[in-house]
Enzyme design. Sequence first.
Site, short mmCIF file in Angstrom:
data_model
loop_
_atom_site.label_atom_id
_atom_site.label_comp_id
_atom_site.label_asym_id
_atom_site.label_seq_id
_atom_site.Cartn_x
_atom_site.Cartn_y
_atom_site.Cartn_z
N LYS A 203 0.84 -1.20 0.00
CA LYS A 203 0.00 0.00 0.00
C LYS A 203 0.88 1.25 0.00
O LYS A 203 0.68 2.17 -0.76
CB LYS A 203 -0.92 -0.03 1.22
CG LYS A 203 -1.80 1.18 1.35
CD LYS A 203 -2.68 1.10 2.58
CE LYS A 203 -3.43 2.42 2.75
NZ LYS A 203 -4.21 2.46 3.98
N GLU A 209 10.83 -4.59 3.91
CA GLU A 209 10.85 -6.02 3.59
C GLU A 209 10.47 -6.23 2.12
O GLU A 209 11.13 -6.97 1.38
CB GLU A 209 9.84 -6.78 4.47
CG GLU A 209 10.24 -6.92 5.92
CD GLU A 209 9.87 -5.72 6.78
OE1 GLU A 209 9.50 -4.66 6.23
OE2 GLU A 209 9.95 -5.84 8.02
N GLY A 264 -4.51 -1.76 5.48
CA GLY A 264 -3.68 -2.87 4.99
C GLY A 264 -4.27 -4.23 5.35
O GLY A 264 -4.37 -5.13 4.52
N ARG A 265 -4.71 -4.37 6.61
CA ARG A 265 -5.20 -5.68 7.06
C ARG A 265 -6.60 -5.98 6.53
O ARG A 265 -7.14 -7.06 6.77
CB ARG A 265 -5.14 -5.77 8.58
CG ARG A 265 -5.79 -4.62 9.33
CD ARG A 265 -5.41 -4.63 10.80
NE ARG A 265 -5.88 -3.46 11.53
CZ ARG A 265 -5.24 -2.30 11.60
NH1 ARG A 265 -4.10 -2.14 10.95
NH2 ARG A 265 -5.72 -1.30 12.31
N GLU A 350 -3.73 -6.15 15.37
CA GLU A 350 -3.27 -4.85 14.88
C GLU A 350 -4.43 -3.84 14.99
O GLU A 350 -4.21 -2.65 15.17
CB GLU A 350 -2.76 -4.95 13.43
CG GLU A 350 -1.89 -3.78 13.03
CD GLU A 350 -1.16 -3.98 11.69
OE1 GLU A 350 0.07 -4.18 11.69
OE2 GLU A 350 -1.84 -3.94 10.65
N HIS A 381 -2.62 -32.76 19.21
CA HIS A 381 -1.45 -33.55 19.57
C HIS A 381 -0.30 -32.65 20.01
O HIS A 381 0.85 -33.06 20.01
CB HIS A 381 -1.06 -34.44 18.40
CG HIS A 381 -2.17 -35.38 18.05
ND1 HIS A 381 -2.31 -36.61 18.65
CD2 HIS A 381 -3.24 -35.23 17.23
CE1 HIS A 381 -3.42 -37.19 18.19
NE2 HIS A 381 -4.00 -36.37 17.33
N LYS A 488 10.28 -0.02 13.48
CA LYS A 488 10.79 0.26 12.12
C LYS A 488 11.88 1.33 12.19
O LYS A 488 12.91 1.23 11.53
CB LYS A 488 9.66 0.77 11.23
CG LYS A 488 8.58 -0.24 10.93
CD LYS A 488 7.54 0.37 9.98
CE LYS A 488 6.32 -0.53 9.83
NZ LYS A 488 5.25 0.05 9.03
O1 F6P Z 1 3.96 -2.46 9.66
C1 F6P Z 1 2.61 -2.77 9.64
C2 F6P Z 1 2.01 -2.55 8.30
O2 F6P Z 1 1.91 -1.19 8.04
C3 F6P Z 1 0.65 -3.22 8.19
O3 F6P Z 1 -0.37 -2.45 8.71
C4 F6P Z 1 0.55 -3.45 6.72
O4 F6P Z 1 -0.43 -4.40 6.39
C5 F6P Z 1 1.95 -3.90 6.41
O5 F6P Z 1 2.78 -3.14 7.26
C6 F6P Z 1 2.39 -3.75 4.98
O6 F6P Z 1 2.30 -2.42 4.56
P1 F6P Z 1 2.38 -2.04 3.03
O7 F6P Z 1 1.23 -2.65 2.33
O8 F6P Z 1 2.34 -0.54 3.00
O9 F6P Z 1 3.69 -2.56 2.49
#
Ligand code: F6P
Length: 523
Positions: A203, A209, A264-265, A350, A381, A488
Amino acid sequence: MPIDQTQEWQALQSHHRTVRDLRMGDLFAGDPERAKRFTLSLGDIRLDYSKNRITEETMTLLRHLAHAADVAGWKERLFAGASVNTSENRPALHTALRQRGGSILVGGKDVIAEIASVRGRMAKFAGAVRDGMWTAHAGTRITDVVHIGIGGSDLGPRMVVEALRPDTAPLRVRFASCLDDAELTSALSGLVPASTLFIVASKSFTTPETLANAILAKNWLLAALREESLVKGHFVALTSKPEMAQRFGVDPANIYPMWDWVGGRYSLWSSIGLPIALALGPEVFDDLLAGAAQMDEHFRTAPLEQNLPATLALLSVWYANFFAAETQIVLTYDWRLRLLPAWLQQAAMESNGKSVDRDGTPVRWATSPVVWGGSGNDGQHAYFQALHQGTHLVPADFLVALTGGPHRRALLANCFAQTEALMRGQDAAEVGPHKAMPGNRPSNAITFERLDAATLGALLAMYEHKTFVEGAIWGIDSFDQWGVELGKVLAARIEPELSPDGRIGIHDSSTASLIETYRRRGR
Ligand code: F6P
């Protein structure tokens, strides 16, 4: 007024004192209609919540609490596109992504029309890639898709694809999220660069990452294709920052936008769902959305007494705030749904893992429980021992599809038996202290006919709305996530300090020694 100061909250506190020692077994024995009384349904989704430590009065008082927290008002604002994300002053319109027809204005623009136009592009693209009509370069058919994203840009699509993946499909879709390059390397193993398509889903298009993995992917392509211009055709971006995706080198024609009013979620319903359309077909993605829309309509219009998401939320509040249960477990008796708890952890924790209310005042009540779980049969188990005999009260959701042959019958028997065992327990007088099980442990049984796209969509929307109602009762902003930011910032500060000539800043002695230990190894 803070929710714990309301009459409704206090009525629940005193009610709790009168019912906390009731045994569910006695409640069942005293009321042959109990299962019927505490079962709700929508289509073939059935929520049996009779194995909870509740009476009719409990549910009535919980519904009064929902009224006191103005759940109805918040719900109306959510669907209408009002700024329910108060700390960021924006709407949370994941329901609009599933809505068919009508219009919702955000900043004077009709978002329903925009959504339909992006969805149309996505369907066309997914269909063309699946049919081999869309090619990256040199007319080579795409056989594999690697989706790069993290958090909400990964968990939702990954879970849906895993849950509905057919045995044979024109495309193989894999996922990579983590900064550990082992994951992407493993996803790439055996793939042919010329026939591989990468989706970069972010987003914000700033998530380290995702960007690091996207660069790895680019280098992997470059090593084989040799020319930057050829690499470009192998990337698609899903983002609310198209200009940044373009700067990364994605062709504007391959960028599918999303909007800042999609959390995002809550984003698997947006362009972030493209890997679902690619892996399963655009019509399956449509079915998923239609199932979610059905749950939206139910949540919006059904009275609290019949409302599945609201009932789940009220039970959650009952245990978290009155029994002080700190966790909740989600057990899927459907191996394909095993990633559901991971998606739900982000959706719930979150959203509702907050300590201040919407005005920034510290809350005096517990908010999101820790959500955990997995494949229930496997859990039997492993950690079920603690569910049955441990000292913690862990309310459980059991999810299971009823369809299946004789092999699955054994699975269903296990699922039903576990809900019974948790409730019944075993008396020390009969079996001795080591085998005694306290029982009276609550669970919801959520059953449905089969795990198809529409049902899955409805189940996911059910949990989203459950989270929303909890947040409304707790008086918090369920749509921000400021708690993820500090880590972060500190990671960005520490990263250069890990290089051999980096200057180590001021840290506590533990963090400093972690950094120094790493650096000493590097020498
Ligand atoms: O660090 C948390 C977060 O901002 C989440 O809320 C989000 O889903 C995820 O990182 C990924 O964010 P993006 O879609 O901006 O890469």
